[in-house]
Design an enzyme around this catalytic site. Structure first.
Site, mmCIF file in Angstrom:
data_model
loop_
_atom_site.group_PDB
_atom_site.id
_atom_site.type_symbol
_atom_site.label_atom_id
_atom_site.label_comp_id
_atom_site.label_asym_id
_atom_site.label_seq_id
_atom_site.Cartn_x
_atom_site.Cartn_y
_atom_site.Cartn_z
ATOM 1 C CB THR A 180 -3.912 3.811 3.857
ATOM 2 O OG1 THR A 180 -2.677 4.014 4.561
ATOM 3 C CG2 THR A 180 -4.887 3.116 4.778
ATOM 4 C CG ASP A 181 1.523 4.686 2.186
ATOM 5 O OD1 ASP A 181 0.786 5.530 2.720
ATOM 6 O OD2 ASP A 181 2.707 4.503 2.512
ATOM 7 C CB CYS A 182 -1.845 0.691 -2.246
ATOM 8 S SG CYS A 182 -0.431 -0.149 -1.573
ATOM 9 N N PRO A 234 -2.876 7.709 -3.282
ATOM 10 C CG PRO A 234 -0.770 6.736 -3.600
ATOM 11 C CD PRO A 234 -2.051 6.563 -2.848
#
Lengths: 409, 411
Positions: free
Chosen positions: B177-179, B182
């Site tokens: 999900t960090d990818c 952003p």
């Protein structure tokens, strides 16, 4: 709300770009070839009945848009397109590099009639470079491979894995949306548009974090360790079977182990068999990286036995109450019932008046103080807004009939 | 050609830290915005302390020697400030007044503790755009839940669709999900800037990384809500292709003993090309004649393809298959990705170390503009721009600046 006028010529690889723009309030016309876009042949399908109007891939990425069919390879179709492009802010496309140029509809052509237009191209490999020159093909799996992130995802004795729903072009579409908005922002100062080049290989490569650094500076390659985690120190379990599914949790080092202490305390309260062999550790500061593999394996075995006796819901509710770091491995059914998503009103019902139904869609990717993002309607049917759009350009009944007969729309 | 960058003029006061937040603002910095990282040396950005480091082996890494930090913070500026020191607000408030955007990804409530929630910011700067990004959003019963990538990937549905049907599911890419979040943050900020241009109004953006990521799960999610059908583990298979998988290539290749190639055969034309290139007897077996046949006998097909690919160097086979009109790609790892001729020709990897670091690899942005090139500056050392901020931006005298140093504001 934002109000840009967007023309989208893309297939399923790019449609998320203008779906986001449409949900943000832009006027988006999704332009399909007569007969319907390729995305309409991609499943899954409503009621599992393959039909151009039933594709959930089409439904998902074309909300809030208007739809028109247009054969831009014919002189008449090209004329309609150029009329629309004259006062459009951006065009999105997924054709092979150079194809729009060959039709006289490339960036240089569009710029001549509209200095401020932004053309955003979404392709596997971008607009230039050796793989473009060599005519390389790249679908989701190939891009996962070349992007460098799939290698470490999977079991050591099997091939690396992708996710079981196409992702790489969705990442690329997000970057394309950001790029389009950035180019339009830049236009405020210069009055000039731009050609935005989004390569799926790069958008996927961007998901790497450590990998190229690890090799360059530590000579380390991340190996595949299946469902476990390995950070160069200890191999640790991450997913665990419970009574009705799986949960996710991992042992953590030093002071971070405090985030697991309440779990051990709960097991102690319940008198879980074996807990007496693990609750003597210093759970405020567990020296994990100095522990023997057998010791770690033993702690994990005690947990594994414990989890099997409880449901996902029990383990998660207690995790939230007692504050230990554990989550259920949710599937799409769980997500629709997820308390946090429901409390925040994440899901949206979208009316499909033609079917007499409302379906639940994933909603806003961010919330805002004044309404910026809102799904305003289902994806269009094939050619649904042809007449309305052509009339707005000054075409009359006769012209429209001619275009229809000629197979232009 | 002049290199005018599209985001020139935008001013971001950046309270982000770790991975996802700084990733979002790096797009702005790469394309000309002024991004000022506001960071503490007492509770530093964990990415400043994440390996690998440029410090020689055996020496202690400094806050300026982390390559991960460099990758996500190039072209930004750094103001080192101890926000727990009440006098820090004397510096931050005028910066808020100047900024277009303030962003943060701390635990919900952290900014409010400093007296800097959105309402307070609006008093300082009425049309400010503020982003708060966190795992599950500012509101709701789980707004303050802790955890890391493993947990959010599991919660968000990603783990449940990654892996093989006969094995435990795989948490994808550690923090999947960090990818995703952003890029949604970039989109939200740019949309809010346009909204402000049209209406004069600022915006508060509340981003849940969980919710943002779920947009990429739309198709499986609809398949459930519409059809009550669950997407499950399915290896690398695809309903529209066969062979469609990742196959082993010869050992001793670019990736050492663990070389793989992804192959996608969708159309009958591609299958005919594959048959010709492969040239083995089994390709003509009637049980592989049509896509439906190949899907029905896919286990056997995959095993046979794997026997064939094993005889080739992976990169060479990629070239052969692509030349025959078949989608194929070598499975790059952290080493081979740096040797890829296409990435190299597109200048995807840059070299941008700070003054303490020397050379340092980072990616360029994944969006290119034909009119300009992204900046290739380095990520700042902590506090590198304190003096610039105080004297140039805020117009402080030397004496005043010294007074803040003495008051231990820049810790």
């Amino acid at each position: 709300m934002i109000r840009y006028k967007i023309l989208d010529l893309s297939d399923e690889r790019g449609q998320l770009t203008s779906k986001i723009l449409a949900d943000l309030g832009c006027q988006v016309i999704q332009i399909e070839r007569p007969g319907g876009d390729h995305a309409r042949s991609v499943g899954p399908f409503y009621n599992n009945e393959p039909d151009p109007e039933n594709s959930l891939t089409w439904w998902a990425f074309n909300t809030s848009k208007k739809g028109m069919t247009l054969d831009i390879t014919t002189p008449e179709g090209k004329e309609v397109f150029l009329k629309l492009a004259k006062d459009a802010d951006a065009v999105i496309e997924t054709y092979a590099p150079g194809y729009l140029d060959s039709l006289g509809l490339g960036y240089e052509d569009l710029k001549k009639i509209n200095k401020g237009i932004v053309l955003t191209s979404i392709t596997p490999f971008g607009q230039y470079g050796p793989y473009v020159d060599e005519g390389y093909k790249g679908g989701d799996l190939v891009l996962w491979a070349l992007g460098g992130v799939m290698y470490s995802q999977g079991y050591p004795d099997r091939a690396p894995n992708r996710l079981n729903t196409p992702q790489t072009f969705l990442h690329t579409s997000l970057m394309a949306c950001a790029g389009t908005l950035a180019a339009l922002y830049g236009r405020n100062a210069t009055g000039e548009g731009d050609h935005v080049d989004c390569a799926a290989m790069e958008a996927t490569g961007h998901l790497m974090m450590y990998e190229p650094l690890g090799w360059t500076y530590e000579h380390n390659i991340q190996k595949r360790v299946g469902s476990k985690s390995y950070r160069g120190v200890k191999l640790l379990r991450q997913v665990w079977e419970c009574k009705d599914g799986m949960v996710a949790m991992r042992l953590v080092n030093n002071k971070q182990s405090r985030t697991l202490k309440p779990l051990v305390e709960w097991m102690t309260e319940l008198g879980e068999p074996g807990v007496e062999t693990i609750n003597h550790y210093d759970w405020d500061d567990l020296p994990l990286y100095d522990m023997a593999d057998e010791e770690i394996g033993h702690i994990e075995d005690v947990w594994a036995q414990f989890f099997k006796k409880h449901t996902k819901k029990e383990l998660f509710e207690e995790a939230l109450k007692r504050r230990y770091d554990l989550t259920p491995v949710q599937n799409c059914e769980d997500l629709i019932n997820d308390e946090q998503l429901i409390a925040r009103g994440f899901f949206e019902e979208v009316e499909h008046e033609d079917l007499g139904k409302r379906f639940i869609y994933p909603g806003n990717p961010f919330k805002t103080s004044s309404e910026l993002y809102h799904i305003t309607g289902r994806a269009p049917h094939i050619g649904e807004n042809n007449e309305e759009i052509l009339r707005s350009l000054g075409y009359g009944d006769k012209d429209i009939a001619t275009l229809k007969e000629g197979g232009i729309i | 050609m002049s290199n005018r960058l599209p985001l020139e003029g935008i001013k971001i006061l950046d309270f982000h830290w770790v991975g996802a937040g700084p990733w979002a603002t790096s797009f702005f910095a790469d394309y000309g915005a002024t991004v000022l990282r506001c960071e503490s040396g007492l509770a530093p950005d964990p990415f400043r302390l994440a390996p690998p480091f440029s410090a020689p082996k055996g020496t202690r890494p400094t806050l300026n020697s982390g390559y991960m930090f460099n990758m996500l913070n190039s072209n930004k500026k750094s103001l080192r400030l101890d926000m727990k020191n009440p006098r820090s607000l004397e510096i931050v408030k005028p910066l808020i007044a100047e900024a277009d955007i303030v962003c943060e990804n701390m635990r919900p409530g952290a900014m409010a503790k400093w007296g800097l929630d959105y309402e307070k910011m609006k008093e300082i700067n009425p049309d400010i755009i503020m982003v708060s990004s966190c795992m599950q959003g500012q509101t709701g019963p789980r707004n303050k839940m802790s955890g890391f990538g493993l947990h959010l990937s599991a919660l968000g549905g990603w783990t449940s669709i990654t892996g093989w049907p006969d094995r435990e599911p795989i948490p994808p890419h550690q923090a999947y999900t960090d990818c995703i979040a952003p890029v949604h943050e970039i989109i939200a900020i740019l949309a809010a800037l346009e909204h402000r241009r049209l209406t004069g109004e600022g915006t508060y953006i509340d981003q849940s990384q969980l919710e943002s990521s779920m947009q990429l799960l739309s198709v499986p999610q609809l398949d459930w809500t519409v059809n009550h059908h669950l997407t499950e583990l399915n290896g690398n298979r695809d309903p529209y292709g066969a062979p469609h998988g990742v196959y082993r290539t010869a050992a001793g290749g670019p990736a050492g003993d663990d070389n793989w190639i992804a192959i996608e055969v969708f159309t009958e034309e591609e299958w005919e090309s594959f048959k010709k290139l492969c040239g083995q007897d089994w390709v003509n077996d009637p049980k592989f004649a049509t896509l439906a046949d190949r899907k029905a006998n896919e286990d056997e097909l995959d095993a046979l393809v794997d026997t064939w690919t094993k005889g080739f160097d992976g990169i060479e086979l990629q070239k052969k298959l692509q030349a025959a009109g078949i989608g194929a790609g070598f499975v790059h790892n952290g080493k081979t990705v740096l040797e890829d001729p296409h990435f190299e020709a597109r200048h995807f990897f840059m070299n941008t170390g700070n003054t303490e670091m020397g050379d340092a690899i980072r990616f360029g942005p994944a969006t290119k503009f034909m009119s300009c090139k992204p900046l290739e500056g380095y990520a700042p050392c902590i506090g590198e721009d304190n003096e610039w901020v105080c004297k140039e931006v805020l117009g402080m005298s030397d004496e005043k600046y010294q007074e803040y140093i003495d008051a231990e504001v820049f810790r």
